[in-house]
Structure formats: C-alpha cells, structure tokens
Motif scaffolding. Sequence first.
Motif, PDB file in Angstrom:
ATOM      1  N   LYS A 197      64.618  68.042  83.548  1.00  0.00           N
ATOM      2  CA  LYS A 197      64.235  67.993  84.960  1.00  0.00           C
ATOM      3  C   LYS A 197      64.136  69.377  85.584  1.00  0.00           C
ATOM      4  CE  LYS A 197      63.671  64.561  86.681  1.00  0.00           C
ATOM      5  NZ  LYS A 197      62.490  63.670  86.683  1.00  0.00           N
ATOM      6  N   ARG A 198      64.807  70.365  84.987  1.00  0.00           N
ATOM      7  CA  ARG A 198      64.824  71.710  85.567  1.00  0.00           C
ATOM      8  C   ARG A 198      63.867  72.685  84.880  1.00  0.00           C
ATOM      9  NH1 ARG A 198      65.823  73.401  90.121  1.00  0.00           N
ATOM     10  NH2 ARG A 198      66.554  75.396  89.331  1.00  0.00           N
ATOM     11  N   CYS A 199      63.393  72.349  83.682  1.00  0.00           N
ATOM     12  CA  CYS A 199      62.514  73.273  82.965  1.00  0.00           C
ATOM     13  C   CYS A 199      61.197  73.430  83.728  1.00  0.00           C
ATOM     14  CB  CYS A 199      62.238  72.757  81.559  1.00  0.00           C
ATOM     15  SG  CYS A 199      61.130  73.829  80.621  1.00  0.00           S
ATOM     16  N   PRO A 200      60.819  74.647  84.102  1.00  0.00           N
ATOM     17  CA  PRO A 200      59.625  74.855  84.933  1.00  0.00           C
ATOM     18  C   PRO A 200      58.304  74.623  84.201  1.00  0.00           C
ATOM     19  CG  PRO A 200      60.519  76.959  84.271  1.00  0.00           C
ATOM     20  CD  PRO A 200      61.513  75.917  83.827  1.00  0.00           C
ATOM     21  N   THR A 201      58.324  74.673  82.885  1.00  0.00           N
ATOM     22  CA  THR A 201      57.095  74.471  82.127  1.00  0.00           C
ATOM     23  C   THR A 201      57.111  73.161  81.338  1.00  0.00           C
ATOM     24  OG1 THR A 201      57.996  75.771  80.291  1.00  0.00           O
ATOM     25  CG2 THR A 201      56.626  76.936  81.906  1.00  0.00           C
ATOM     26  N   GLN A 202      58.097  72.300  81.620  1.00  0.00           N
ATOM     27  CA  GLN A 202      58.226  71.005  80.943  1.00  0.00           C
ATOM     28  C   GLN A 202      58.211  71.185  79.426  1.00  0.00           C
ATOM     29  OE1 GLN A 202      55.199  68.388  82.568  1.00  0.00           O
ATOM     30  NE2 GLN A 202      56.299  68.156  84.489  1.00  0.00           N
TER      31      GLN A 202
ATOM     32  N   GLU B 261      66.669  78.709  82.605  1.00  0.00           N
ATOM     33  CA  GLU B 261      67.097  77.651  83.523  1.00  0.00           C
ATOM     34  C   GLU B 261      67.882  76.566  82.788  1.00  0.00           C
ATOM     35  OE1 GLU B 261      66.951  76.889  86.968  1.00  0.00           O
ATOM     36  OE2 GLU B 261      66.723  79.048  86.937  1.00  0.00           O
TER      37      GLU B 261
ATOM     38  N   GLU C 198      60.903  78.348  90.337  1.00  0.00           N
ATOM     39  CA  GLU C 198      60.117  77.338  91.059  1.00  0.00           C
ATOM     40  C   GLU C 198      59.313  77.975  92.193  1.00  0.00           C
ATOM     41  OE1 GLU C 198      63.009  74.487  92.216  1.00  0.00           O
ATOM     42  OE2 GLU C 198      62.961  73.434  90.291  1.00  0.00           O
ATOM     43  N   ASN C 199      59.919  78.935  92.875  1.00  0.00           N
ATOM     44  CA  ASN C 199      59.201  79.659  93.932  1.00  0.00           C
ATOM     45  C   ASN C 199      58.086  80.516  93.347  1.00  0.00           C
ATOM     46  OD1 ASN C 199      60.917  78.616  95.940  1.00  0.00           O
ATOM     47  ND2 ASN C 199      62.407  80.241  95.607  1.00  0.00           N
TER      48      ASN C 199
ATOM     49  N   ILE D 219      56.319  79.833  90.697  1.00  0.00           N
ATOM     50  CA  ILE D 219      55.201  78.949  90.356  1.00  0.00           C
ATOM     51  C   ILE D 219      54.404  78.591  91.604  1.00  0.00           C
ATOM     52  CG2 ILE D 219      54.617  76.626  89.538  1.00  0.00           C
ATOM     53  CD1 ILE D 219      56.929  76.902  87.536  1.00  0.00           C
ATOM     54  N   ARG D 220      55.087  78.340  92.716  1.00  0.00           N
ATOM     55  CA  ARG D 220      54.385  78.025  93.970  1.00  0.00           C
ATOM     56  C   ARG D 220      53.516  79.191  94.416  1.00  0.00           C
ATOM     57  NH1 ARG D 220      58.684  76.348  98.267  1.00  0.00           N
ATOM     58  NH2 ARG D 220      56.791  76.307  99.549  1.00  0.00           N
TER      59      ARG D 220
ATOM     60  N   ASN E 153      66.962  83.698  90.407  1.00  0.00           N
ATOM     61  CA  ASN E 153      67.292  83.750  91.825  1.00  0.00           C
ATOM     62  C   ASN E 153      67.971  85.075  92.158  1.00  0.00           C
ATOM     63  OD1 ASN E 153      66.357  81.140  92.493  1.00  0.00           O
ATOM     64  ND2 ASN E 153      68.226  80.228  91.692  1.00  0.00           N
TER      65      ASN E 153
END
Length: 466
Positions: A23-28, A49, A272-273, A275-276, A298
């Motif tokens: 659920k936390r991996c940014p690239t799935q 992460e 996550e930020n 990627i946005r 972070n």
Amino acid sequence: MDKFYHSVRLDADLCMGCINCIKRCPTQAIRVRNGKAQINSKFCIDCGECIRVCPHHAKHATYDKLDVLKQYEYTVALPAPSLYSQFNNLDDVNIVLNALLMMGFHDVFEVSAAAELVSEATREYLSENPDRLPAISTACPSVVRLIRVRFPNLIPNLLPLNPPVEVAAILAAEKAMKETGLPREKIGIIFISPCPSKVTYVKSPLGTDHSEVDRVLAIKDVYPQLLSCMKAVGDDPPEIGTSGKIGISWGRSGGEASGLFTEEYLAADGIENVIRVLEDMEDQKFTNLKFVELNACNGGCVGGVLTVENPYVAEVKLKRLRKYMPVARSHIDGDAEELVKWTKDVQYEPVFNLGNTMMESFARLNQVERLCKKLPGLDCGSCGAPTCKALAEDIVRGEAVESDCVYYLRENLHKLSEEVSILADDIAAGNAEGYEMLKVMTEYIQRISDEMSLLDSRDEKEKEKE
C-alpha cells in the motif's frame, strides 16, 4: 552492470504476508504471493518506503560494514551533509571530521564541499539553457530512477550534472593518489550514506558509466562509534572543513535550491509529493519555474531510512549549524568544470508497458479496463496487489488470475450456488439432461469452497499473529 540493481532487499523468513508495504510502495513494485511479499526489480526505485513501514523488519538495505576500512591501504571518508544533523549541540563540523580520522579514516572529503561546486555549475546551466527549464535536480537517485521508468517526457528536463557524492569521490580519489602515490585500487573512497538509494547509485549509476565511490556505510552504523570519537576530539579541533552554508544546506529539503540565488524554484520532499509534482509537470501546470528540487525522503536527505535522528529535528539542527558559516568555501576551477557534468544520458525504460508494441499495449489496456469493471474497486489489497487496477494489470500480464480477488470469488460462488439450485429443481421435475451439468458445477463449487477455506484460514492466522 545490472541496470535494475537494488539495495533494498526482502527477507522472506521475516515476511508475514501483511499488506503494509504494497500500500505504501510508490511504484506498486511489491506483491504478496503465497503469503510472502515479492519485489519487482524493474518497478522498484529503492526509495526505502517499504523499509520504513514494514512492522516485521522484513525489508532491509544492503550496504557495507565498518570492517571494509581494513581492505584498503588508504581510506577517504565522504560524509554526507545530513550526517552533521544527527548530533545534539553540534556547532562545528570540524568536530565530526576529526572524529572520522580518529575512527580510522586517513582523510576526509566533504560531500557538502562538492555540493557547492554542483550548485555553481547548476547556476551556470540555468543561465545557458533557458529552453530546458525547469531543470529537475538529479541529486536524489530515486527521483531520477522514477523519472526514467514513469515520466519519459521529463527526461530532457533532468539536470545533466553528477550528484555531489560522485563529484566528491572523483576529487577525493585524485587527491589521494597525488598525495600518497598509491594506485587507485589500493585507495578506498567510502561514502557515509543516509539512504539505500545512494547504495544503488554506486552499484548502478545513472549519468555515468562507473562510480568512483568504492564502498558505502550507513549513518546509523557509523553513528555510535563516531559519537564516542567526537567526545575525544574536544571543543577546539583542527580546522579541516571546506564547505559553507550552501553545501551544508543540501542535507535538507530546499537546501539545494537555496544555493541557486533565485526565487523561481519549487522544492518538494516525500515520494508521494514528488510524484504529484512530476504529474503536474507533465501536464505543464507549472510556469515561470527555473528549477525543481525533489527528494524522495520526507525532509530531504535527513529523512533517509539509514539515519538515526527524527528528520524534522535534524532539519532544525542543520539550520542552526549553518547559521554562522560563510556562504560558500568551494568554487569550480578549470579542472573541476568537466567532472561535474554527466558523461552518459539517462534512457527511458518502459517497464510499465503492458505490451511490446503500441497496438498490443492498447489491446491489453482495454482488457484491464474491462477487468476493472468486474472487480469491486475496493483496493483492499487482499489479493496481494495494492489496487484493483494493479490486479487487473497482473492478470493481463499473466501473473495473476481473477479468483485471486476474494470478493470476486465469493460473488461467483454465490451465483453458481443459485444456478445449481435451479438445476436441482429441473432434475427433480424430471429433466435428466441437467444431471451431468449439475455434477460438473458441484465439483467446481467444491474447488472454490476449498480455496475459500484456505483464504479464511490464512486470514485467521494473520489475525492471530497481529
């Protein structure tokens, strides 16, 4: 050289099959299959992460241990700027630098000094290349790898300059060979890193064919021994530091951008930020920007998983430390100008493509969309994939099946039960043709029931472990 080398690894023996990491991996990049997590090496960007969130410590970073100092006749420490932020009441970086010498290093070359060279080269690049703005910082290897696999349209915006650690390693190696007369292979250039991403960079660098860094130590491993050596150094150590505010500031988010002397920049931290921001950049939502600084952790490098201090406390310490330092103490000369630049372009790696050709990809994308309509859309993670869409993509790739979805399986079981009931009524009414079909469907339902029992048993075991 493996272009998909990774320093983030999985210990299957410790993995309990929970879904925190997926659920936390940014690239799935993570799936849970057969009760154990699996990492797709093509998707992973080594952001760390999964290490941060795994409650069972099944994910870990690979790096060198302190005994590597014995493998070289002469060793040079490359302390990251974030190292200085790990200590309480530190007001002089020379205490840390002299403590490193006491630990057993023969020399020290500050990465923050090399950072000032990169800042100077960046200012020059921004003024000479207005058509490639905004330039995206390449100091964070995880961000560069993310852009390489997911944002190909932004590759031309990457700042074609080596990260400070590489510049420091090149200069440190040249200095050591000149001063000692030793061949390069007998000199160990050792970086003290805040994150696994830098370990991956050393093993498989981007922007250059080979990294001059020989070994990588973790800040959390160096910290205890360094702390005791710092106490022995005293309050008035010899001055060997060669960096100022600009270099030290690179350890926190916004520090790199602050050394460019412009207000036309954007700084973001946290994957996550990041990627946005990259998605918005692709959509051309930002205007009048010259520079974009992105850090996967972070708070910037102070938030790396190989550090010991809270990243926000560390950021405060770094600000206090730089307060009375000169603006900069290192500047580019003729020899250093070329070594700052990339020698190799970053190439797009289409790892997320569903097919080998555009037509095949479009066809499979249509399959994914159809499957998504059949799946519940809850993104619960029970199937071992982070989202229903990710499961649909796995099914299209042949890596999963529809029955992996618990809700889909139960719904089909219910429908089949109703059909069997209807067939049973037909047989009772004298329709003998339905007998064979009833037998087949009954066997099929039994198989599904067995699978459901296994799933329920797994859920009960996980609850007991929790």
